[in-house]
Design a protein around this motif. Structure first.
Motif: not given
Length: 376
Positions: A5, A7, A112-113, A115-116, A118, A182, A203-205
């Motif tokens: 998980k 970057y 869209d940072s 959106n991370y 969660t 995901r 990664q997940t948003e």
């Protein structure tokens, strides 16, 4: 194959895989918001979730003193190298609970940072921290991916991203019930001997609705100024893939909890109010013209949620007044604004919630409100 998980796998190639993103256009859009909503442009700006620093550098090159905050050490390493020779402060911190050395005039958070975030409550926690470090009336500019993009563009689709010496396979998995998407990324990078090394990353948003974002802003002390579909301030359509928000930081009794505690503390109390909008007062509010059928004033020296003096509707008196001694008999809870209102009546006079609603509807019909009446 296990997925890690974060970057770590794509930090070094992030910018090459996103070469189509025009950070200068985002920076120019930020400046247009500054000019539209601020008396002067800010000098110190925070780029929240700054990633590899592309937006941070674009803003620095426009003359702003910049701070970049990100939770990925690998992404910040790239940002630091990109910013060589520039006086940019980078901080490795969680965007939900970061700490600065003082306040800033504006905060940007792009691509869209948000959106991370969660977890339940993560968005409001982030907004609250941003509010804490913004100067009064400072701007918060951010964008998010829309529900349309999660459902129709991401969905369960797959993509292939290629660059010289790099290949990235991207598989989406969107759950409409949890509203979590995901992303399973497999990155292949060529080494010096012609071999490709593979790294896998997950990664997940989270998909946020417009109402969720609005509520989080209001509850943490922000005034929503605009929502756009692009850098031209155009109205979002049902097929917009990104929403661009501009919000103003309002200081005062700003949290929803504090607002409720404040107005409820006045229920049943006798107060002195000054009337600044007496019966018959004409108020031009944008394209609307309001004629006040009742007296409307405030409690001197008591600040409400908008940082201005706490407003009071006075029922039961048909003549215009300059001031009055009255009893607080109700509260107007505004669910889509940064402030609440009090409702007062002459001492000894009472009104039902329905009667209160009818008397103040000339103005409150433009808001989502709930009336709380004093229980005798």
């Amino acid at each position: 194959m296990g997925y890690t998980k974060g970057y770590g796998a794509i930090a070094e190639i992030y910018d090459r895989l996103n070469a189509e993103i025009d950070y200068n256009a985002w920076a120019a859009f930020a400046e247009r918001n500054f000019d539209r909503y601020l008396p002067t442009r800010p000098s110190l700006v925070l780029d929240l979730a700054c990633g590899t620093g592309s937006m941070t550098v674009a803003m620095a090159e426009r003359g702003y003193d910049m701070i970049g905050v990100d939770g990925s050490e690998e992404m910040l390493s790239v940002a630091y190298e990109r910013s060589a020779g520039k006086s940019i402060l980078y901080l490795l911190q969680d965007m939900r609970r970061f700490e600065l050395y003082g306040t800033v005039g504006a905060v940007t958070c792009c691509l869209d940072s948000l959106n991370y975030l969660t977890g339940d409550g993560d968005l409001a926690e982030c907004f609250s921290t941003v509010h804490n470090y913004l100067e009064p009336d400072g701007l918060f500019l951010f964008d998010v991916n829309t529900p349309y993009k999660f459902e129709k563009v991401y969905g369960d689709n797959a993509y292939v991203l290629e660059d010289e010496g790099t290949y990235c396979g991207w598989q989406n998995e969107y759950d409409a019930d949890s509203r979590l998407c995901r992303f399973y990324l497999s990155v292949f990078r060529e080494d010096g001997e012609g071999r490709y090394l593979r790294e896998d990353e997950e990664q997940t948003e989270r998909c946020y609705t417009m109402d969720e974002i609005r509520e989080a802003l209001f509850r943490t002390g922000f005034e929503l100024l605009s929502v756009s579909a692009d850098y031209d301030f155009s109205e979002p359509s049902e097929t917009a893939e990104r929403w661009y928000f501009a919000a103003r930081c309002k200081k005062g009794i700003y949290t929803h909890k504090a607002r409720v505690q404040q107005v409820r503390s006045y229920l049943g109390k006798t107060v002195e109010i000054e009337i600044d909008r007496p019966v018959g007062y004409v108020h031009h509010k944008g394209e609307k013209t309001l004629v006040y059928p009742i007296n409307y004033g405030f409690i001197p020296g008591v600040l409400g949620g908008d940082g201005e003096e706490l407003d009071v509707y006075l029922l039961g008196i048909k003549e215009p007044l300059e001031r009055a001694e009255c009893r607080i008999v109700g509260i107007v809870h505004r669910e889509d604004d940064v402030e609440d209102k009090l409702i007062a009546a002459p001492i000894g006079m009472t009104f039902t919630a329905g009667e209160m609603r009818e008397a103040i509807d000339f103005q409150e019909k433009y808001y989502q409100t709930r009336i709380e009446a004093l229980e005798e």
